[in-house]
Design an enzyme around this catalytic site. Structure first.
Site, PDB file in Angstrom:
ATOM      1  N   PRO A  50       0.844  -1.318  -0.035  1.00 50.40           N
ATOM      2  CA  PRO A  50      -0.033   0.050  -0.010  1.00 50.40           C
ATOM      3  C   PRO A  50       0.912   1.328  -0.022  1.00 50.40           C
ATOM      4  CG  PRO A  50      -0.056  -1.062   2.027  1.00 50.40           C
ATOM      5  CD  PRO A  50       0.604  -2.105   1.092  1.00 50.40           C
ATOM      6  N   CYS A  68      -0.049   5.419  -0.177  1.00 52.13           N
ATOM      7  CA  CYS A  68      -0.959   6.346  -0.285  1.00 52.13           C
ATOM      8  C   CYS A  68      -0.730   7.347  -1.544  1.00 52.13           C
ATOM      9  CB  CYS A  68      -0.819   7.513   0.956  1.00 52.13           C
ATOM     10  SG  CYS A  68      -1.534   6.588   2.237  1.00 52.13           S
ATOM     11  N   ALA A 116      -3.533   2.844   2.094  1.00 49.47           N
ATOM     12  CA  ALA A 116      -4.508   2.937   3.305  1.00 49.47           C
ATOM     13  C   ALA A 116      -5.684   3.696   3.073  1.00 49.47           C
ATOM     14  CB  ALA A 116      -3.660   3.772   4.304  1.00 49.47           C
ATOM     15  N   GLN A 155      -5.779  -2.045   1.615  1.00 53.71           N
ATOM     16  CA  GLN A 155      -5.754  -1.633   3.119  1.00 53.71           C
ATOM     17  C   GLN A 155      -6.356  -0.948   3.692  1.00 53.71           C
ATOM     18  OE1 GLN A 155      -2.152   0.907   4.231  1.00 53.71           O
ATOM     19  NE2 GLN A 155      -1.319  -0.980   5.452  1.00 53.71           N
ATOM     20  N   TYR A 203      -0.272   4.650  13.130  1.00 51.89           N
ATOM     21  CA  TYR A 203      -1.540   5.041  12.810  1.00 51.89           C
ATOM     22  C   TYR A 203      -2.353   4.244  14.154  1.00 51.89           C
ATOM     23  CZ  TYR A 203       0.153   6.941   8.673  1.00 51.89           C
ATOM     24  OH  TYR A 203       0.982   7.650   7.731  1.00 51.89           O
ATOM     25  N   ARG A 222      -0.678  -5.699   8.600  1.00 50.83           N
ATOM     26  CA  ARG A 222       0.734  -5.164   8.328  1.00 50.83           C
ATOM     27  C   ARG A 222       0.772  -4.558   9.932  1.00 50.83           C
ATOM     28  NH1 ARG A 222       3.639  -1.009   4.273  1.00 50.83           N
ATOM     29  NH2 ARG A 222       4.254  -3.002   3.437  1.00 50.83           N
ATOM     30  N   LEU A 282      13.234  -1.392   1.210  1.00 48.31           N
ATOM     31  CA  LEU A 282      14.501  -1.459   0.330  1.00 48.31           C
ATOM     32  C   LEU A 282      14.631  -2.889   0.051  1.00 48.31           C
ATOM     33  CD1 LEU A 282      16.676   1.259   2.111  1.00 48.31           C
ATOM     34  CD2 LEU A 282      15.655   1.156  -0.018  1.00 48.31           C
ATOM     35  N   GLY A 312       7.930  -1.466  -3.005  1.00 46.01           N
ATOM     36  CA  GLY A 312       7.065  -0.164  -3.158  1.00 46.01           C
ATOM     37  C   GLY A 312       7.658   0.817  -4.036  1.00 46.01           C
ATOM     38  N   ARG A 313       8.785   1.628  -3.382  1.00 46.10           N
ATOM     39  CA  ARG A 313       9.234   2.917  -4.302  1.00 46.10           C
ATOM     40  C   ARG A 313       9.721   2.401  -5.601  1.00 46.10           C
ATOM     41  NH1 ARG A 313      11.978   5.168   0.940  1.00 46.10           N
ATOM     42  NH2 ARG A 313      12.231   2.999   1.081  1.00 46.10           N
TER      43      ARG A 313
HETATM   44  C1  FNR Z   1       4.065   4.152   1.851  1.00 44.48           C
HETATM   45  N1  FNR Z   1       4.034   3.302   2.651  1.00 44.48           N
HETATM   46  C2  FNR Z   1       2.734   2.767   3.182  1.00 44.48           C
HETATM   47  N2  FNR Z   1       2.767   1.972   4.110  1.00 44.48           N
HETATM   48  C3  FNR Z   1       1.346   1.592   4.466  1.00 44.48           C
HETATM   49  O1  FNR Z   1       1.143   0.573   5.241  1.00 44.48           O
HETATM   50  N3  FNR Z   1       0.344   2.038   3.977  1.00 44.48           N
HETATM   51  C4  FNR Z   1       0.131   3.107   3.093  1.00 44.48           C
HETATM   52  O2  FNR Z   1      -0.678   3.736   2.763  1.00 44.48           O
HETATM   53  C5  FNR Z   1       1.604   3.700   2.779  1.00 44.48           C
HETATM   54  N4  FNR Z   1       1.765   4.724   1.970  1.00 44.48           N
HETATM   55  C6  FNR Z   1       2.976   5.104   1.143  1.00 44.48           C
HETATM   56  C7  FNR Z   1       3.219   5.991   0.380  1.00 44.48           C
HETATM   57  C8  FNR Z   1       4.148   6.302  -0.340  1.00 44.48           C
HETATM   58  C9  FNR Z   1       4.284   7.212  -1.367  1.00 44.48           C
HETATM   59  C10 FNR Z   1       5.318   5.379   0.094  1.00 44.48           C
HETATM   60  C11 FNR Z   1       6.666   5.503  -0.580  1.00 44.48           C
HETATM   61  C12 FNR Z   1       5.396   4.542   1.009  1.00 44.48           C
HETATM   62  C13 FNR Z   1       5.014   2.389   3.025  1.00 44.48           C
HETATM   63  C14 FNR Z   1       5.249   1.395   1.876  1.00 44.48           C
HETATM   64  O3  FNR Z   1       4.002   0.343   1.862  1.00 44.48           O
HETATM   65  C15 FNR Z   1       6.668   0.394   2.125  1.00 44.48           C
HETATM   66  O4  FNR Z   1       6.372  -0.240   3.294  1.00 44.48           O
HETATM   67  C16 FNR Z   1       7.793   1.346   2.119  1.00 44.48           C
HETATM   68  O5  FNR Z   1       7.857   2.265   1.198  1.00 44.48           O
HETATM   69  C17 FNR Z   1       9.126   0.470   2.366  1.00 44.48           C
HETATM   70  O6  FNR Z   1       9.120  -0.293   0.924  1.00 44.48           O
HETATM   71  P1  FNR Z   1      10.034   0.059  -0.322  1.00 44.48           P
HETATM   72  O7  FNR Z   1       9.416   1.504  -0.825  1.00 44.48           O
HETATM   73  O8  FNR Z   1      11.423   0.339   0.382  1.00 44.48           O
HETATM   74  O9  FNR Z   1       9.842  -1.119  -1.191  1.00 44.48           O
END
Ligand code: FNR
Length: 369
Positions: free
Chosen positions: A24, A26, A58, A100, A187, A235, A309, A331-332
């Protein structure tokens, strides 16, 4: 070789085509909580890009549970209808569709990141983004200058449990395959779990059992509202990374309770509880949270998802092949390259034919150069 990463996996009655999950994230781009064309295209790219499961950001079960005015919501049938279009598209492209469900608690009423990422203030009113009253287990503000949340009453907690169950019903009618309950990142439900933010003296605070009570009640309500043939994820922030905060032992105890309820996958993140005054110190390195998933898999019977990561298919393959996690979330890196999963397959056979047919032939052209 990425053979294990791209093996299908069965979770209850749902088959994921591979173990790559888009977690997830946002987008802060909804209108009154309703998804629009942006969301369809944004999430659709990950399904076209080969992910096994795409979990929508989320999504608030009540309006005041949003982080920002741009968050998605699922508190009405209209919200569900907007999401149904996305779920339908993801599934048509071979991905499983997840959402989520969450409540932002004391981290509600925030600015969208690009407007400051702090609490909504008078300057946000010009954009029409008025602050709202927030709730939490205890009246402890996130940081200096942030809103002090009102303490949730038992009646309000019961209503909230009902709101989660109602949102699960809507998610089912919208065609989702997976629900993830958000108990991480500071949260609402994470702030119940952590002794640093839960100072209650009733049955919803105090010892570990008291602090777990509301998250477990909600997980139970979701399991009851969600079809038995569909998996339920939770999560967690496996550790707070702050003195006196949640430890891995707390998370393992929580995981065992969730397992008993019928939760299928623990999605293992960390941190996010506190503001800058007590910034969490979980060192960020490649795969820095994989150890949490590994511990959950080793110590409990629940399946685990690793996140954080994970950027390279070979790295992801090793995590899965060594049995450190059942699923790997990207994610990213998926934001940077929505085709991350397809690229990891190492050829074009798995690509949608609209692109793959051409790319395969282009590869031949390039070889002949
Ligand atoms: C997130 N992350 C996140 N986590 C979650 O539980 N609910 C959410 O809505 C969000 N929103 C969110 C928005 C954005 C733009 C980012 C970059 C991250 C965290 C995400 O799910 C993830 O756990 C982290 O980004 C770490 O993983 P990566 O990006 O290193 O693969």
């Amino acid at each position: 070789m990425t053979a294990r990463l791209f093996e299908p996996v069965n979770l209850r009655g749902v088959t994921l085509r591979n173990r790559v999950v888009v977690p997830p994230m946002c987008q802060y781009s909804a209108e009154d909580g309703v998804a629009g064309d942006y969301h369809l295209v944004h999430y659709g790219r990950f399904a076209l890009g080969g992910a096994g499961l795409v979990i929508l950001e989320a999504t608030a079960v009540v309006p005041e549970g949003r982080i920002t005015h741009g968050d998605l919501g699922l508190w009405s049938e209209a919200h569900g209808e907007a999401l149904a279009r996305i779920a339908r598209f993801l599934k048509a492209q071979g991905a499983a569709a997840g959402v989520q469900l969450g409540h932002a608690g004391r981290k509600a009423s925030m600015q969208r990141p690009w407007y400051g990422n702090g609490p909504l203030g008078p300057e946000d009113l010009a954009r029409g983004d008025a602050p709202w009253e927030i709730v939490a287990p205890s009246p402890v503000a996130m940081d200096e200058g942030w809103l002090v949340p009102a303490e949730l009453t038992p009646a309000a907690m019961a209503a909230l449990t009902g709101a989660f169950a109602a949102a699960a019903g809507r998610a089912e009618r919208s065609g989702f395959d997976v629900i993830e309950l958000h108990c991480a990142h500071g949260y609402l439900l994470h702030s119940f779990l952590s002794p640093l933010t839960n100072h209650r003296t009733d049955g919803y605070g105090g010892d570990r059992a008291g602090r777990m009570r509301l998250p477990l009640e909600i997980a139970r309500a979701l399991r009851a509202a969600w079809p038995a043939d569909k998996p339920l994820f939770v999560r967690v922030s496996a550790v707070d990374g702050i003195e006196g905060g949640l430890t891995l032992d707390d998370t393992l105890a929580f995981a065992r309770e969730l397992e008993g309820i019928g939760v299928d996958v623990l999605d293992c993140s960390s941190g996010g509880l506190a503001g800058s005054a007590t910034a969490a110190r979980v060192r960020r390195d490649y795969g820095f949270q994989v150890g949490f998933a590994e511990a959950v898999k080793r110590e409990t019977g629940i399946a685990a998802m690793a996140v954080g990561l994970i950027v390279d298919p070979a790295q992801a393959e090793t995590i899965v092949a060594e049995g450190r996690a059942d699923l790997v979330a990207v994610g990213r890196e998926a934001l940077a390259d929505p085709n991350w999963a397809l690229r990891g397959t190492g050829g074009y056979a798995a690509w949608p034919q609209q692109a793959g047919w051409w790319l395969e032939r282009r590869a031949g052209d390039i070889e002949r150069l």
